[in-house]
Design a protein around this motif. Structure first.
Motif: not given
Ligand code: NI
Length: 174
Positions: A8, A95, A98-99
């Motif tokens: 991430c 992905l 995230p969010d």
């Protein structure tokens, strides 16, 4: 098949330009299958190999609706061969971010050439969510994230948020 950890933001590997695949062999098919599992598990509609820290030009996509049968697409060495002048705005997420969701403007329709899971050359024309998804995933292969299509202010805000979260996790020893 076990799923793989997804890297991430702000992981610097997300900025790498991935290497082309010389041949679609069993090892590449195993990678494609692991990526598909990982994507379904997340869940998401697209995943590029670099998101599981493999810098190769390999993508999986499935934009089938929740109530439809799975329709996985395996794209090796995908390339955009044509993009419409007509643009489309679509809310994107990732992905690896995230969010976080933002509207991104891209060509509404594209054609893409790629090798499939059997190493056969194929070309598809896509519109709607699939067109967005193909462009988003090919961007990943070139080290480009969807936030790179946003205004500098929005992008910097997003990066800062994820840097802070990463620093907090490190502090907490997670
Ligand atoms: Ni993404």
């Amino acid at each position: 098949m076990p799923t793989r950890p997804i890297i991430c933001l702000p992981d610097p590997r997300l900025k790498l330009v991935s290497e082309p695949v010389a041949q679609v062999d069993d090892e590449v098919r195993a990678l494609l299958d692991a990526m598909l599992e990982t994507m379904y598990d997340a869940p998401g509609v697209g995943l590029a190999a670099i998101q599981i820290a493999v810098p190769r030009r390999v993508v999986v996509i499935d934009v089938a609706g929740k109530d439809d049968p799975p329709a996985p697409l395996f794209l090796v060495n995908p390339e955009i061969t044509w993009a419409s002048e007509e643009l489309n705005v679509h809310e994107e997420g990732c992905l690896s971010i995230p969010d976080y969701y933002e509207d991104v403007t891209r060509p509404a329709r594209v054609r893409a050439r790629f090798l499939d899971r059997d190493g056969q050359q194929r070309e598809i024309e896509a519109d709607g969510l699939l067109a967005t998804c193909i462009q988003h995933e090919i961007d990943h292969l070139n080290g480009v994230l969807f936030i790179d299509h946003l205004s500098r202010l929005k992008r910097e805000r997003a990066i800062k948020k994820f840097q802070k979260a990463a620093a907090k996790r490190a502090e907490e020893g997670m």
